[in-house]
Design a protein around this motif. Structure first.
Motif, mmCIF file in Angstrom:
data_model
loop_
_atom_site.group_PDB
_atom_site.id
_atom_site.type_symbol
_atom_site.label_atom_id
_atom_site.label_comp_id
_atom_site.label_asym_id
_atom_site.label_seq_id
_atom_site.Cartn_x
_atom_site.Cartn_y
_atom_site.Cartn_z
ATOM 1 N N VAL A 154 -11.053 -19.759 -31.327
ATOM 2 C CA VAL A 154 -10.197 -19.580 -30.150
ATOM 3 C C VAL A 154 -10.139 -20.881 -29.357
ATOM 4 C CG1 VAL A 154 -10.621 -17.107 -29.968
ATOM 5 C CG2 VAL A 154 -12.118 -18.709 -28.751
ATOM 6 N N TYR A 155 -9.069 -21.015 -28.571
ATOM 7 C CA TYR A 155 -8.857 -22.186 -27.722
ATOM 8 C C TYR A 155 -8.770 -21.735 -26.266
ATOM 9 C CZ TYR A 155 -7.631 -24.759 -31.986
ATOM 10 O OH TYR A 155 -7.658 -25.351 -33.226
ATOM 11 N N PRO A 156 -9.572 -22.310 -25.365
ATOM 12 C CA PRO A 156 -9.388 -22.001 -23.937
ATOM 13 C C PRO A 156 -7.981 -22.381 -23.494
ATOM 14 C CG PRO A 156 -11.483 -23.122 -24.300
ATOM 15 C CD PRO A 156 -10.726 -23.205 -25.595
ATOM 16 N N GLY A 157 -7.357 -21.529 -22.667
ATOM 17 C CA GLY A 157 -5.993 -21.786 -22.208
ATOM 18 C C GLY A 157 -5.803 -21.350 -20.774
ATOM 19 N N PHE A 158 -4.716 -21.844 -20.145
ATOM 20 C CA PHE A 158 -4.493 -21.606 -18.720
ATOM 21 C C PHE A 158 -2.999 -21.406 -18.442
ATOM 22 C CE2 PHE A 158 -7.980 -24.505 -19.494
ATOM 23 C CZ PHE A 158 -9.026 -23.862 -18.877
ATOM 24 N N TRP A 159 -2.724 -20.544 -17.454
ATOM 25 C CA TRP A 159 -1.369 -20.330 -16.905
ATOM 26 C C TRP A 159 -1.445 -20.703 -15.428
ATOM 27 C CZ3 TRP A 159 0.914 -17.571 -13.018
ATOM 28 C CH2 TRP A 159 2.290 -17.315 -13.113
ATOM 29 N N VAL A 160 -0.540 -21.594 -14.981
ATOM 30 C CA VAL A 160 -0.629 -22.155 -13.624
ATOM 31 C C VAL A 160 0.672 -21.890 -12.886
ATOM 32 C CG1 VAL A 160 -1.147 -24.199 -12.254
ATOM 33 C CG2 VAL A 160 -2.114 -23.971 -14.552
ATOM 34 N N TRP A 161 0.564 -21.370 -11.654
ATOM 35 C CA TRP A 161 1.731 -21.059 -10.834
ATOM 36 C C TRP A 161 2.072 -22.247 -9.945
ATOM 37 C CZ3 TRP A 161 5.792 -18.369 -10.852
ATOM 38 C CH2 TRP A 161 6.488 -18.017 -9.697
ATOM 39 N N TYR A 162 3.267 -22.190 -9.298
ATOM 40 C CA TYR A 162 3.685 -23.256 -8.389
ATOM 41 C C TYR A 162 2.667 -23.441 -7.257
ATOM 42 C CZ TYR A 162 8.308 -23.403 -10.552
ATOM 43 O OH TYR A 162 9.337 -23.560 -11.432
ATOM 44 N N GLU A 163 2.495 -24.717 -6.883
ATOM 45 C CA GLU A 163 1.568 -25.095 -5.815
ATOM 46 C C GLU A 163 0.148 -24.599 -6.107
ATOM 47 O OE1 GLU A 163 3.129 -23.809 -2.107
ATOM 48 O OE2 GLU A 163 5.046 -24.854 -2.338
ATOM 49 N N SER A 164 -0.161 -24.432 -7.386
ATOM 50 C CA SER A 164 -1.497 -24.034 -7.822
ATOM 51 C C SER A 164 -2.013 -25.055 -8.822
ATOM 52 C CB SER A 164 -1.477 -22.638 -8.452
ATOM 53 O OG SER A 164 -0.986 -21.682 -7.544
ATOM 54 N N ALA A 165 -3.317 -25.029 -9.066
ATOM 55 C CA ALA A 165 -3.915 -25.989 -9.989
ATOM 56 C C ALA A 165 -5.205 -25.420 -10.550
ATOM 57 C CB ALA A 165 -4.183 -27.324 -9.290
ATOM 58 N N ILE A 166 -5.568 -25.890 -11.742
ATOM 59 C CA ILE A 166 -6.873 -25.571 -12.340
ATOM 60 C C ILE A 166 -7.578 -26.881 -12.676
ATOM 61 C CG2 ILE A 166 -6.150 -23.329 -13.232
ATOM 62 C CD1 ILE A 166 -6.718 -26.053 -15.756
ATOM 63 N N ASN A 167 -8.904 -26.866 -12.582
ATOM 64 C CA ASN A 167 -9.692 -28.071 -12.856
ATOM 65 C C ASN A 167 -10.907 -27.679 -13.677
ATOM 66 O OD1 ASN A 167 -10.681 -30.701 -12.779
ATOM 67 N ND2 ASN A 167 -11.845 -30.311 -10.909
ATOM 68 N N ILE A 168 -11.042 -28.243 -14.876
ATOM 69 C CA ILE A 168 -12.198 -27.982 -15.732
ATOM 70 C C ILE A 168 -13.373 -28.809 -15.225
ATOM 71 C CG2 ILE A 168 -13.112 -28.041 -18.077
ATOM 72 C CD1 ILE A 168 -10.241 -27.928 -19.096
ATOM 73 N N ILE A 169 -14.458 -28.146 -14.848
ATOM 74 C CA ILE A 169 -15.627 -28.840 -14.303
ATOM 75 C C ILE A 169 -16.365 -29.564 -15.426
ATOM 76 C CG2 ILE A 169 -17.771 -28.586 -13.011
ATOM 77 C CD1 ILE A 169 -15.174 -27.977 -11.466
ATOM 78 N N GLN A 170 -16.696 -30.826 -15.198
ATOM 79 C CA GLN A 170 -17.468 -31.596 -16.167
ATOM 80 C C GLN A 170 -18.936 -31.204 -16.025
ATOM 81 O OE1 GLN A 170 -16.822 -35.798 -15.977
ATOM 82 N NE2 GLN A 170 -17.443 -36.125 -18.089
ATOM 83 N N MET A 171 -19.495 -30.591 -17.054
ATOM 84 C CA MET A 171 -20.850 -30.040 -16.976
ATOM 85 C C MET A 171 -21.881 -31.137 -17.236
ATOM 86 S SD MET A 171 -19.780 -26.959 -16.440
ATOM 87 C CE MET A 171 -21.001 -25.726 -16.789
#
Length: 576
Positions: free
Chosen positions: A559-576
């Motif tokens: 499986v592949y991690p995936g994201f859906w992002v809305w207007y004026e929204s954002a996602i950020n993958i935390i560097q562990m």
């Protein structure tokens, strides 16, 4: 969860001036405005379709791209749609009378000749007038525009087997000339027979499922009884073992007490003897002192020889004391016994756990595939659900042992998604980005996948999200990349799973199922994937890890991690 992308869920008509909201569903602009205007007094706004709620009224976004052009083309071919329904009187599932003015009554019949639906009052002419005697009435149906040929504006009466579509009489002149055509009634009759066979198969499957359900219920009852009996027997055996340990404790206490008592008795005997000897020696010392002071020489000489002879003849025994004597070796022996017992117990518990975890209570046979009986289409394999042998961690430090580094794949990113921070952050912008052409790219939905495939082990990653809404999930590589359909949306099909986050709630989605979850707001979401064990869990990250939702899945591929992002929204993958 699925919906027709060319129609509005509220008015059931073709989309007019289409807009979308943060959960991804689309509606007519006027329908959505009317629907939410009635919710203004409550201060809570919910999606009419999936019921995701928002604390403040979201700003709808106009649809662009291929979908808008499709609706625009459709609007050129079809007559102007009817005005939006009045939601004060008719729900989205009602079919209104086409003749009523103002407050519409509920239609009870639809005329296939008039292509209109009638309430009880306006249906009377069809029964009373000879003009309507040959008209065919059926139970009320919606979407009457689907009964009209979009090219010739005539009723659909025939079925073209060559092109597998319904056509009107004028279509036979040119577009379908020479094709294999039959009446809609004849095609219905033949398909009705196939439908009967399909229904028989379904009924047989229902019978098999009911039988399996009964077997499963009996097995569950047996499982409960067996578990209760095992608990009672284990409790009794552990009680016996604890009593044995208590007996050992008592024997050890008796041993230490008896040895202490013997040693004390021996010491007391020696102390008593030493006391007598000390008293006797003090008495002689006193006699010698008196003798040395006497002035009688004869008495001195006679007594001296007697005292000296008595002193030289007597030898006193020596009492030797061991200054290092303790009961430490006993404590050490018991400590070693405790360590051996702990090691033995842990080894035995591991054996028991492995034995129990290898036992599968129930599962779906993945060797069997569900197949569709029409047009030779084959459905995907049904998932096989198994018992989960690995227990998830409870604390963030434990999750961090499975931390993995993820990066977003620009070749999959929607053109209006802006990637930054080394391809770990995605935000939806109004201007398209200068991405190259790629068959892996989502061309119509604001989605992006990670580069790294995850398979066979346990993985953990964390996401910071902000804005009105975003979805976090995983998907198989084969998810569709073109169009707006549910087969492209992460979480809306059999190939993907997702958690949609808004400012007031969460929604877990997979295929046709969704679950709205009321949990405290968290801007950081931790994702734990046990690919081999078959679990996908979402946590609110904080001082403690709070479980939001857990999927139980039998993964058939990476499986592949995936994201859906809305207007004026954002996602950020935390560097562990």
């Amino acid at each position: 969860m699925s919906f027709d992308q060319d129609s509005c869920y509220l008015c059931k008509e073709d989309l007019r001036d289409p807009v979308t909201i943060p959960c991804g569903h689309g509606f007519c602009s006027i329908c959505l405005k009317t629907y939410w205007d009635h919710a203004d007094h409550t201060g809570s706004y919910a999606c009419p379709q999936c019921r995701v709620t928002y604390n403040k009224r979201p700003t709808p976004r106009r649809m662009g791209g291929s979908r808008h052009s499709t609706v625009q083309r459709n609007s050129e071919s079809f007559p102007p749609p009817p005005p939006s329904p009045d939601y004060n009187y008719a729900g989205p599932q009602d079919v209104g009378c086409d003749i009523c003015i103002g407050r519409k009554h509920k239609a009870i019949k639809t005329c296939l000749m008039c292509l209109a639906s009638y309430c009880e009052k306006h249906l009377k002419p069809h029964f009373e007038s000879a003009t309507f005697k040959r008209h065919k009435l059926v139970d009320e149906i919606g979407h009457l525009d689907r009964q009209i040929c979009p090219q010739h504006q005539k009723g659909l009466e025939l079925f073209c087997r060559t092109d597998q579509m319904c056509i009107c009489v004028l279509c036979t002149v040119k577009e379908h000339k020479g094709h294999d055509m039959v009446s809609a009634e004849q095609e219905r009759a033949e398909e009705q027979q196939r439908l009967g066979a399909t229904q028989a198969e379904i009924q047989e499957k229902i019978h098999d499922r009911l039988k399996q359900m009964e077997e499963l219920k009996h097995a569950v009852d047996s499982l409960k009884t067996s578990a209760q009996r095992a608990l009672q027997e284990c409790e009794k055996m552990f009680s016996d073992m604890m009593r044995s340990i208590e007996r050992m404790q008592q024997e050890m206490a008796k041993l230490i007490t008896s040895n202490k008592r013997a040693a004390l008795n021996n010491a007391e005997g020696h102390m008593e003897r030493l006391t007598h000897e000390i008293a006797d020696l003090k008495r002689r010392d006193s006699e010698i002192t008196q003798l040395s002071r006497t002035e009688d020489h004869i008495h001195f000489i006679q007594s001296y020889h007697m005292l000296i002879a008595q002193t030289e003849a007597e030898e006193l025994p020596t009492v030797t004391v061991n200054p290092y004597f303790t009961f430490g070796p006993v404590t050490k022996t018991v400590s070693e016994m405790k360590q051996h017992l702990n090691e033995f117990s842990n080894d035995e518990l591991v054996k028991v756990a492995k034995t129990v975890n290898k036992m599968t209570f129930c599962e779906l046979d993945e060797s069997k595939k569900m197949r569709r009986s029409t047009k030779g289409e084959t459905a995907e394999e049904a998932p096989m659900y198994k018992s989960v042998p690995v227990q998830e961690p409870h604390y963030r430090d434990d999750f961090m042992r499975y931390a993995c580094q993820l990066t977003l794949d620009p070749n999959t990113a929607y053109r209006q998604l802006y990637l930054s921070r080394g391809n770990r952050k995605a935000a939806l912008k109004r201007d398209p980005q200068s991405y190259g052409d790629s068959p892996s790219r989502f061309d119509s939905l604001p989605q992006v996948l990670c580069k790294e495939p995850l398979s066979g082990g346990a993985y953990y990653w964390e996401i910071d999200w902000s804005g009105e809404g975003a979805a976090i999930g995983v998907t198989y590589k084969g998810i569709k990349r073109t169009g707006y359909s549910d087969s492209c949306r992460i979480g809306y099909n059999r190939k993907s799973w997702s958690l949609f986050c808004s400012d007031s709630s969460y929604t877990a989605r997979h295929n046709k199922d969704e679950m709205q979850i009321n949990a405290p707001y968290s801007s950081r979401i931790g994702v734990y994937l046990d690919h081999a064990g078959g679990t996908l869990s979402f946590y609110a990250v904080g001082d403690t890890m709070s479980l939001i939702h857990r999927f139980k899945i039998s993964f058939s591929e990476a499986v592949y991690p995936g994201f859906w992002v809305w207007y004026e929204s954002a996602i950020n993958i935390i560097q562990m």
